[in-house]
Write an enzyme that holds these catalytic residues in place. Structure first.
Site, PDB file in Angstrom:
ATOM      1  N   ASP A 250      24.364  15.725 -34.122  1.00 34.56           N
ATOM      2  CA  ASP A 250      23.370  15.056 -34.902  1.00 34.56           C
ATOM      3  C   ASP A 250      23.572  15.407 -36.503  1.00 34.56           C
ATOM      4  O   ASP A 250      23.541  16.508 -36.927  1.00 34.56           O
ATOM      5  CB  ASP A 250      22.031  15.408 -34.741  1.00 34.56           C
ATOM      6  CG  ASP A 250      20.947  14.683 -35.368  1.00 34.56           C
ATOM      7  OD1 ASP A 250      20.956  14.390 -36.524  1.00 34.56           O
ATOM      8  OD2 ASP A 250      19.861  14.484 -34.700  1.00 34.56           O
TER       9      ASP A 250
ATOM     10  N   HIS B 146      22.166  10.366 -34.281  1.00 34.55           N
ATOM     11  CA  HIS B 146      20.781  10.865 -34.762  1.00 34.55           C
ATOM     12  C   HIS B 146      19.694  10.569 -33.678  1.00 34.55           C
ATOM     13  O   HIS B 146      19.413   9.555 -33.435  1.00 34.55           O
ATOM     14  CB  HIS B 146      20.351  10.207 -36.112  1.00 34.55           C
ATOM     15  CG  HIS B 146      19.340  10.978 -36.643  1.00 34.55           C
ATOM     16  ND1 HIS B 146      18.928  12.103 -36.640  1.00 34.55           N
ATOM     17  CD2 HIS B 146      17.979  10.446 -37.270  1.00 34.55           C
ATOM     18  CE1 HIS B 146      17.807  12.708 -37.315  1.00 34.55           C
ATOM     19  NE2 HIS B 146      17.403  11.450 -37.651  1.00 34.55           N
TER      20      HIS B 146
ATOM     21  N   SER C 124      12.915  12.814 -35.513  1.00 31.87           N
ATOM     22  CA  SER C 124      13.489  13.004 -36.932  1.00 31.87           C
ATOM     23  C   SER C 124      12.118  13.756 -37.465  1.00 31.87           C
ATOM     24  O   SER C 124      11.551  14.664 -37.010  1.00 31.87           O
ATOM     25  CB  SER C 124      13.804  11.947 -37.713  1.00 31.87           C
ATOM     26  OG  SER C 124      14.802  12.454 -38.854  1.00 31.87           O
TER      27      SER C 124
END
Length: 514
Positions: free
Chosen positions: A453, A483, A227
């Site tokens: 995602d 995610h 991320s």
């Protein structure tokens, strides 16, 4: 209030348990001020404090090995490397394989910005057991986070009020209230963290990582970024291309976007995830308890949020489930397909007037524990985002952009658009429209994108691979949900990642796992 950059995080808040906070100090006792020569004092990790989210010390690993913690000294101001220092909290699990096979340390950043690696790595440590055969697994609290000179803004009770506010104003009075509450929060950050606020940029954290590399005794930085951790890794590669070892970016941030473009992309991403949830629920053989068709599911959710805007329902006493809290909770549940069952349960309850499950999910996203104490996840997230991001958006500008956001997502559009005012009036100017991650001369970096995602949409992986430069970014696609890709446990993804990190086997660019 929703802050769009906070939604970049993986579901860290569910497990985030940060360690005790250390303030910036003067002097470091290192010979001649050479911080790269310092020796880390590794000890068994203590239980986290309130500042880290509470909880217990990390449990021993399989086989009985314990997690070890240490504090690395780093300059408060990298422009004055021999001045005041801060402590950067580290955690590690030593490699299990023979010393002759050990590659070095593999440094993790799990995202946020604002997530504590010191608490997240133990929570998911067993997922990386294969990598631990040849690496010491290492993570850290980036500066401004957890135990590393944490940013402090408001008290727990003030944060309860902050997260109860109406983050999607419908009229001038509500807009004024939102802007006033944002101003109060930002002023509290300046009052309580004035010394550290200018020093928590991603470029500062990247320099900390290069110091970390040296202190850990590694010639190259071997890195696993997830991320926001991909943005941090890209900035590191730009600053120190010759020091990049084997690196993997998973759940990739698009480095070419400004904050508005990122928020708009997230609106599309979360809408796609909601569409997939609704389709999955209604396509099963048993009846979907929250709607008869996929469109019916989304219509009922929209009606719930509209009703909550007018009249909140019982949440976790004494707090009520507001429209904003419910939207937060829905967003949290879309980070992973594993959470979809909680979303179904939360919606069922909310339709009957009980908002507890959706509020628990919202609290998780905001870093609030069940005893009402907050980690500094939100404070750090906003501080890092605001010092990184140059644009400052006015309420008038957001109002003009609402049609675009609503087109991208009828459910999340307003929520993410109004989040853009979070840095308005921030005490420190932002650095740039978007990060520079160009890294000519770097070793190859494996860039993994997930087509489903919600928080870091799939297109960002290709943009990152291109921005890193020819011969550097190697793109891998995972056709999945949630995610990130590695933690899906997909064998194709894990084989490619493990093969590169453990044996240096670079997968062919454009490989697709499904």
């Amino acid at each position: 209030m929703a802050n769009p950059s906070r939604l970049r995080a993986c579901a860290l808040a569910t497990t985030a348990v940060l360690l005790f906070a250390l303030p910036a100090g003067c002097g470091d006792g290192t010979k001649d001020g050479d911080l790269s020569a310092q020796t880390l004092d590794w000890k068994d990790c203590p239980a986290p404090s309130q500042a880290e989210g509470g909880g217990t010390a990390p449990s021993p690993l399989a086989g009985g090995a314990t997690w070890q913690c240490a504090t690395m000294k780093a300059p408060l101001d990298w422009n004055d490397p021999k001045g005041d220092t801060i402590g950067i909290a580290l955690i590690r699990a030593k490699a299990t394989g023979p010393a002759s096979r050990r590659i070095g340390s593999l440094v993790f950043n799990f995202g946020g910005p604002g997530g504590s690696g010191v608490t997240t790595l133990p929570a998911f440590g067993e997922d990386y057991a294969a990598l631990r055969t040849r690496y010491d697994l290492v993570s850290f609290d980036p500066r401004g986070v957890g135990r590393s000179a944490p940013v402090k803004c408001e008290s727990d009770s003030q944060l309860d009020t902050y997260f109860q506010q109406d983050a999607t104003p419908d009229n001038s009075a509500e807009r004024a209230a939102l802007l006033n509450r944002t101003k109060q929060f930002n002023a509290a950050c300046e009052t309580n963290s004035k010394k550290v606020l200018p020093r928590v940029a991603t470029t500062d954290a990247a320099r900390d990582m290069d110091l970390m590399r040296q202190v850990l005794g590694d010639d190259k930085l071997h890195y696993f970024g997830i991320s926001y951790g991909t943005e941090l890794g890209g900035v590191y590669a730009h600053l120190f291309p010759k020091n990049v070892g084997r690196a993997v970016f998973d759940a990739v941030v698009d480095p070419t976007q400004n904050p508005e473009q990122s928020a708009l992309g997230q609106a599309r991403g979360f809408q796609l995830a909601l569409d997939n949830f609704a389709q999955d629920c209604t396509s099963k053989t048993t009846d979907c308890p929250v709607g008869d068709t996929a469109q019916d599911v989304k219509n009922r959710i929209a009606k719930l949020l509209n009703d909550l805007d007018k009249k909140p329902i019982s949440g976790i006493p004494p707090r009520l489930l507001t429209q904003t809290a419910a939207t937060n909770g829905i967003a949290q549940s879309l980070y992973s397909k594993d959470f979809w069952e909680y979303l179904t349960e939360g919606l069922e309850q909310a339709y009957d007037g009980d908002g507890r499950v959706l509020m628990l999910l919202s609290d998780s996203l905001n870093g609030r524990s069940e005893d009402g104490e907050y980690s500094n996840l939100t404070a750090a997230n906003i501080a890092i985002s605001c010092v990184d991001e140059k644009p400052r958006y006015s309420a008038e500008y957001v109002q003009q952009k609402l049609p675009d956001f609503r087109s991208a997502s009828p459910l999340f559009g307003d929520y993410l658009a109004w989040g853009m005012v979070g840095c308005t009036g921030w005490a420190v100017p932002g650095a740039a429209d978007h990060p520079d991650v160009s890294a000519p001369g770097s070793a190859p970096i494996l860039v993994v994108g997930n087509t489903g995602d919600p928080a870091t949409p799939y297109e960002g992986a290709r943009k990152m691979a291109e921005a890193l430069g020819e011969g550097v970014g190697v793109e891998l696609t995972y056709k999945g949900q949630g995610h990130g890709a590695y933690d899906s446990k997909d064998k194709c993804v894990q084989s490619a990642v493990n093969g590169y990190l453990l044996d240096g086997k670079e997968p062919k660019g454009g490989t697709v796992c499904s």
